[in-house]
Design a protein around this motif. Sequence first.
Motif, PDB file in Angstrom:
ATOM      1  N   ASP A  63      48.779  41.960  32.811  1.00  0.00           N
ATOM      2  CA  ASP A  63      47.704  42.336  31.979  1.00  0.00           C
ATOM      3  C   ASP A  63      47.033  41.248  31.312  1.00  0.00           C
ATOM      4  OD1 ASP A  63      47.909  44.926  32.708  1.00  0.00           O
ATOM      5  OD2 ASP A  63      49.009  45.597  30.932  1.00  0.00           O
ATOM      6  N   ALA A  64      47.840  40.130  30.674  1.00  0.00           N
ATOM      7  CA  ALA A  64      47.499  39.053  30.198  1.00  0.00           C
ATOM      8  C   ALA A  64      46.544  38.213  31.095  1.00  0.00           C
ATOM      9  CB  ALA A  64      48.568  38.308  29.525  1.00  0.00           C
ATOM     10  N   VAL A  65      46.982  38.080  32.402  1.00  0.00           N
ATOM     11  CA  VAL A  65      46.425  37.133  33.275  1.00  0.00           C
ATOM     12  C   VAL A  65      45.119  37.825  33.717  1.00  0.00           C
ATOM     13  CG1 VAL A  65      46.501  36.240  35.608  1.00  0.00           C
ATOM     14  CG2 VAL A  65      48.509  36.030  34.139  1.00  0.00           C
ATOM     15  N   ALA A  66      45.047  38.890  33.977  1.00  0.00           N
ATOM     16  CA  ALA A  66      43.845  40.041  34.366  1.00  0.00           C
ATOM     17  C   ALA A  66      42.895  39.884  33.387  1.00  0.00           C
ATOM     18  CB  ALA A  66      44.268  41.415  34.850  1.00  0.00           C
ATOM     19  N   VAL A  84      55.045  33.279  39.695  1.00  0.00           N
ATOM     20  CA  VAL A  84      53.804  32.968  40.167  1.00  0.00           C
ATOM     21  C   VAL A  84      53.200  34.058  41.447  1.00  0.00           C
ATOM     22  CG1 VAL A  84      52.309  31.270  41.426  1.00  0.00           C
ATOM     23  CG2 VAL A  84      53.690  30.594  39.407  1.00  0.00           C
ATOM     24  N   THR A  85      54.248  34.126  42.466  1.00  0.00           N
ATOM     25  CA  THR A  85      54.151  35.015  43.368  1.00  0.00           C
ATOM     26  C   THR A  85      53.723  36.551  43.153  1.00  0.00           C
ATOM     27  OG1 THR A  85      55.588  33.568  44.980  1.00  0.00           O
ATOM     28  CG2 THR A  85      55.176  35.838  45.583  1.00  0.00           C
ATOM     29  N   SER A  86      54.248  36.978  41.983  1.00  0.00           N
ATOM     30  CA  SER A  86      54.492  38.176  41.372  1.00  0.00           C
ATOM     31  C   SER A  86      52.818  38.464  41.017  1.00  0.00           C
ATOM     32  CB  SER A  86      55.282  38.442  40.566  1.00  0.00           C
ATOM     33  OG  SER A  86      55.240  37.979  39.220  1.00  0.00           O
ATOM     34  N   ASP A  89      47.732  38.339  42.949  1.00  0.00           N
ATOM     35  CA  ASP A  89      46.729  39.028  42.985  1.00  0.00           C
ATOM     36  C   ASP A  89      45.842  38.459  41.509  1.00  0.00           C
ATOM     37  OD1 ASP A  89      47.028  40.061  45.314  1.00  0.00           O
ATOM     38  OD2 ASP A  89      47.882  42.028  44.492  1.00  0.00           O
ATOM     39  N   GLU A  90      46.504  38.625  40.370  1.00  0.00           N
ATOM     40  CA  GLU A  90      45.928  38.542  39.221  1.00  0.00           C
ATOM     41  C   GLU A  90      45.423  37.205  38.850  1.00  0.00           C
ATOM     42  OE1 GLU A  90      48.569  42.105  38.721  1.00  0.00           O
ATOM     43  OE2 GLU A  90      48.872  40.202  39.593  1.00  0.00           O
ATOM     44  N   LEU A  91      46.049  36.046  39.659  1.00  0.00           N
ATOM     45  CA  LEU A  91      45.762  34.817  39.334  1.00  0.00           C
ATOM     46  C   LEU A  91      44.602  34.100  40.383  1.00  0.00           C
ATOM     47  CD1 LEU A  91      49.444  33.268  39.360  1.00  0.00           C
ATOM     48  CD2 LEU A  91      47.537  33.254  37.490  1.00  0.00           C
ATOM     49  N   ARG A  92      44.292  34.777  41.239  1.00  0.00           N
ATOM     50  CA  ARG A  92      43.213  34.612  42.220  1.00  0.00           C
ATOM     51  C   ARG A  92      41.685  34.383  41.536  1.00  0.00           C
ATOM     52  NH1 ARG A  92      45.473  38.625  46.016  1.00  0.00           N
ATOM     53  NH2 ARG A  92      46.329  37.431  47.720  1.00  0.00           N
ATOM     54  N   GLY A  93      41.257  33.168  41.706  1.00  0.00           N
ATOM     55  CA  GLY A  93      39.820  32.960  40.964  1.00  0.00           C
ATOM     56  C   GLY A  93      39.961  32.437  39.585  1.00  0.00           C
ATOM     57  N   LYS A  94      41.285  32.409  38.781  1.00  0.00           N
ATOM     58  CA  LYS A  94      41.325  31.676  37.743  1.00  0.00           C
ATOM     59  C   LYS A  94      41.593  30.145  37.680  1.00  0.00           C
ATOM     60  CE  LYS A  94      42.132  35.958  36.470  1.00  0.00           C
ATOM     61  NZ  LYS A  94      41.160  37.095  35.422  1.00  0.00           N
ATOM     62  N   LEU A 126      50.948  28.404  46.296  1.00  0.00           N
ATOM     63  CA  LEU A 126      51.038  29.695  46.161  1.00  0.00           C
ATOM     64  C   LEU A 126      49.969  30.633  45.947  1.00  0.00           C
ATOM     65  CD1 LEU A 126      54.589  29.896  44.293  1.00  0.00           C
ATOM     66  CD2 LEU A 126      54.164  30.319  46.794  1.00  0.00           C
ATOM     67  N   VAL A 127      49.000  30.231  45.120  1.00  0.00           N
ATOM     68  CA  VAL A 127      47.735  30.887  44.986  1.00  0.00           C
ATOM     69  C   VAL A 127      46.571  30.023  45.248  1.00  0.00           C
ATOM     70  CG1 VAL A 127      46.464  32.279  43.274  1.00  0.00           C
ATOM     71  CG2 VAL A 127      48.945  31.917  42.898  1.00  0.00           C
ATOM     72  N   PRO A 128      46.241  29.723  46.543  1.00  0.00           N
ATOM     73  CA  PRO A 128      45.318  28.852  46.917  1.00  0.00           C
ATOM     74  C   PRO A 128      43.677  29.085  46.452  1.00  0.00           C
ATOM     75  CG  PRO A 128      45.862  30.206  48.718  1.00  0.00           C
ATOM     76  CD  PRO A 128      46.712  30.204  47.834  1.00  0.00           C
ATOM     77  N   GLU A 129      43.618  30.451  46.017  1.00  0.00           N
ATOM     78  CA  GLU A 129      42.393  30.850  45.661  1.00  0.00           C
ATOM     79  C   GLU A 129      42.153  30.365  43.966  1.00  0.00           C
ATOM     80  OE1 GLU A 129      43.944  33.721  48.561  1.00  0.00           O
ATOM     81  OE2 GLU A 129      44.761  33.027  46.657  1.00  0.00           O
ATOM     82  N   ALA A 130      43.179  30.104  43.356  1.00  0.00           N
ATOM     83  CA  ALA A 130      43.197  29.662  42.217  1.00  0.00           C
ATOM     84  C   ALA A 130      42.938  28.076  42.265  1.00  0.00           C
ATOM     85  CB  ALA A 130      44.403  30.005  41.096  1.00  0.00           C
ATOM     86  N   VAL A 131      42.555  27.493  40.849  1.00  0.00           N
ATOM     87  CA  VAL A 131      42.296  26.124  40.871  1.00  0.00           C
ATOM     88  C   VAL A 131      43.557  25.847  39.738  1.00  0.00           C
ATOM     89  CG1 VAL A 131      40.844  24.078  40.050  1.00  0.00           C
ATOM     90  CG2 VAL A 131      40.001  26.073  41.170  1.00  0.00           C
TER      91      VAL A 131
END
Length: 222
Positions: A63-66, A84-86, A89-94, A126-131
């Motif tokens: 919830d914090a990340v979202a 990070v893997t868990s 979904d929430e980390l994408r785009g962050k 692990l989250v290529p859609e994040a920076v």
Amino acid sequence: MTHKIAVVGGTGPQGRGLAYRLAQAGNAITIGSRDAARASEKAEEIAAKIGGPATVIGATNADAVATSDIVLLAVPWEGHAELVTSLRDELRGKTIISCVNPLGFDAAGPYGLTLSESAAEEAQRLVPEAVVVGSFHHVAALSLWKNEGLLSHEDILVCGDDAQAKALVMELAAAVTGKEGIDAGALRLARQLEPLTAVLININKKYKTRAGVAITGIGGHA
């Protein structure tokens, strides 16, 4: 400019200290934890220490990340990849700020682990859609929490591959030191920045201090 920042690992000493400094600077902080009640308790502790207007709340990690635009990872190396893997979904785009230090400990003290990639690089893979940006590795947790005023004698080193995200984190560094962070290069330089923390821990133990990093020869810095 103020930001909505999730501090994952905000119930630990480093996360608590960074959350306190960032909230004190006017940012809206959400403390993330596996236990939302524990996160809320820590948020109340931080808000009470600030003593004035501040937005600090607690929530589960997801919830914090979202609900935030920026995510500060201040978690132990052990279990980093699983966490990070868990949250993928929430980390994408962050924008993710990693201050994770992969360290080992034995009878001779702490040392940097020999790895094929840094914690920051692992998070980016692990989250290529994040920076991902690596920063805030070298500021002592006790200095962040207990020192009065800005830590102007120290510098915050920032590494990353995205110029805009790196500039953002360099701006956030002023919440800790009162000055812009230092551009330390590409994200791969986190491989050198992360284990340097072990050197500082050993210096602190030897000299009974809270050593930091200061860069000379750059205008406006130590």
